[in-house]
Design an enzyme around this catalytic site. Structure first.
Site, PDB file in Angstrom:
ATOM      1  N   HIS A  74       0.767  -1.045   0.174  1.00  0.00           N
ATOM      2  CA  HIS A  74       0.004   0.143   0.083  1.00  0.00           C
ATOM      3  C   HIS A  74       0.827   1.131   0.017  1.00  0.00           C
ATOM      4  O   HIS A  74       0.476   2.191  -0.790  1.00  0.00           O
ATOM      5  CB  HIS A  74      -0.885   0.144   1.403  1.00  0.00           C
ATOM      6  CG  HIS A  74      -1.793  -1.142   1.662  1.00  0.00           C
ATOM      7  ND1 HIS A  74      -1.786  -2.106   2.225  1.00  0.00           N
ATOM      8  CD2 HIS A  74      -2.819  -1.557   0.476  1.00  0.00           C
ATOM      9  CE1 HIS A  74      -2.901  -2.842   2.278  1.00  0.00           C
ATOM     10  NE2 HIS A  74      -3.535  -2.545   1.135  1.00  0.00           N
ATOM     11  N   GLY A 205      -2.385  -1.872  -7.056  1.00  0.00           N
ATOM     12  CA  GLY A 205      -1.000  -2.893  -7.098  1.00  0.00           C
ATOM     13  C   GLY A 205      -1.491  -3.829  -8.083  1.00  0.00           C
ATOM     14  O   GLY A 205      -2.534  -4.315  -8.512  1.00  0.00           O
ATOM     15  N   SER A 249      -2.377  -7.955   3.052  1.00  0.00           N
ATOM     16  CA  SER A 249      -2.883  -7.894   4.340  1.00  0.00           C
ATOM     17  C   SER A 249      -3.220  -9.038   4.969  1.00  0.00           C
ATOM     18  O   SER A 249      -3.029  -9.598   6.240  1.00  0.00           O
ATOM     19  CB  SER A 249      -4.116  -6.942   4.415  1.00  0.00           C
ATOM     20  OG  SER A 249      -3.836  -5.857   4.361  1.00  0.00           O
TER      21      SER A 249
END
Length: 366
Positions: A74, A205, A249
């Site tokens: 991120h 991304g 994540s």
């Protein structure tokens, strides 16, 4: 390089603080917000007031959409935005519409205090004719579910009411084959975010390559201006420098044994990449990759690493329409369009995804 300095933007900090106080009185979740040097907006109305002033000042706004639990992947998007825009906005919203009822909505990592610290620590120095300018994250958009879905939202698509966005013909392949409602949820929430944020540029991304390419097509199909498709940027995947594992994540779910084998997917994709570029057929390249997974699984067992590792899929798809490449196709036969080599691997209960672009990646990664 010449830029307009931020000090000319009349975003009164006292106004921001007072506005955040008024928000906290309206929202239980806002009362629990940690202290942050990055202004936080929890409603569309409050954010749009800030955005209107940026429009008036002719500031460019970069946007990074996230679900929180921020990591270096991120942050690489945030840094890219800081280098290319006067202002940078980050959103954190765990979107219920992209989780099927059996998926991990309730347990998805939520680390807001750490996320705010990480955001606040990012900066980019720009020198112009007036001297040195330090760019930092300008705003965090942190809406509630009720704010984003005024008609309510259910994870069961048959029970949903209201307006939803679907990019027909592009959401059933690759990730969509395993997660059939996922891209409907993604397209819906990103359309809402684009309408709220009105970014000049948006950054996604490469790890989520199908999502990013689908959003570029959606932007073109529904004639979005903020951003237009040329200003939706796909940034290379951030990886663990020692193993090549794509940062995610969901990596937080991995056990100590899971972490030891999590690199397997990337390793398998690299072997398939080499096989394709060596002239093997698609099916032969996939078979070589599957051998890697089987070998790594056997090696883990022999070393006493207790982990359940199983492939969800490995596939080669056209980058322009996501259609599956013919099994007997080769690099020389395929044609000029780049190919997406992608896969998903379960490591215990954690589903990891990754991809490599075969061919001229510069037409996609921009």
């Amino acid at each position: 390089m010449s830029t307009v300095r931020w000090r000319s933007l009349n975003l009164d900090v006292r106004h921001l603080k007072s506005h955040c106080v008024s928000i906290s009185r309206m929202s239980t979740s806002a009362k629990l917000l940690p202290t942050s040097t990055v202004p936080i907006y929890t409603t569309v109305a409050s954010y749009r007031e800030w955005r209107r002033k940026a429009f008036e000042e002719r500031k460019t706004v970069g946007f990074v959409a996230t679900m929180g639990a921020l990591h270096e992947g991120h942050i690489s998007l945030v840094r890219r935005s800081l280098t290319e825009n006067d202002l940078t906005v980050v959103s954190i919203f765990v979107n219920p519409a992209q989780f099927a009822p059996h998926e991990d909505l309730a347990t998805y990592p939520r680390t807001l205090p750490q996320d705010l610290e990480l955001l606040a620590a990012q900066s980019f120095a720009v020198t112009d004719q007036d001297g040195l300018e330090i760019r930092k994250a300008s705003a965090l958009f942190l809406p509630t579910v009720a704010e984003m879905y005024p008609s309510g939202i259910s994870q069961d698509t048959t029970a949903q009411k209201g307006t939803f966005v679907e990019v027909k013909g592009y959401g059933h392949q690759m990730e969509g084959k395993s997660r059939p409602t996922f891209f409907r949820g993604v397209a819906t929430v990103v359309t809402k975010l684009f309408n709220a944020i009105e970014p000049t540029n948006a950054y996604f991304g490469q790890k989520d390559i199908q999502q990013a390419l689908l959003l570029k097509r959606m932007s073109r199909d529904i004639l979005l201006s903020h951003p237009d498709p040329e200003h939706i940027h796909i940034v290379p995947t951030a990886r663990d420098p020692s193993t090549g594992l794509a940062l995610s994540s969901r990596n937080a779910y991995l056990t100590k044994h899971g972490i030891q084998v999590a690199h397997t997917l990337h390793k398998a994709l690299k072997v398939a990449d080499h096989a394709w570029n060596s002239g093997l057929t698609k099916i032969q390249a996939i078979e070589e990759a599957i051998k890697v997974v089987e070998t790594e699984k056997a090696l883990a067992q022999s070393n006493g690493i207790e982990v359940d590792m199983r492939l969800d899929y490995l596939e080669l798809n056209n980058s322009h329409d996501f259609e599956v490449i013919d099994a007997q196709s080769t690099k020389s036969l395929h044609g000029p369009h780049p190919v997406i080599l992608s896969g998903a691997l379960w490591v215990d209960k954690t589903r990891l995804i990754d991809n490599i672009i075969l061919g001229n990646a510069n037409t996609i990664i921009v």
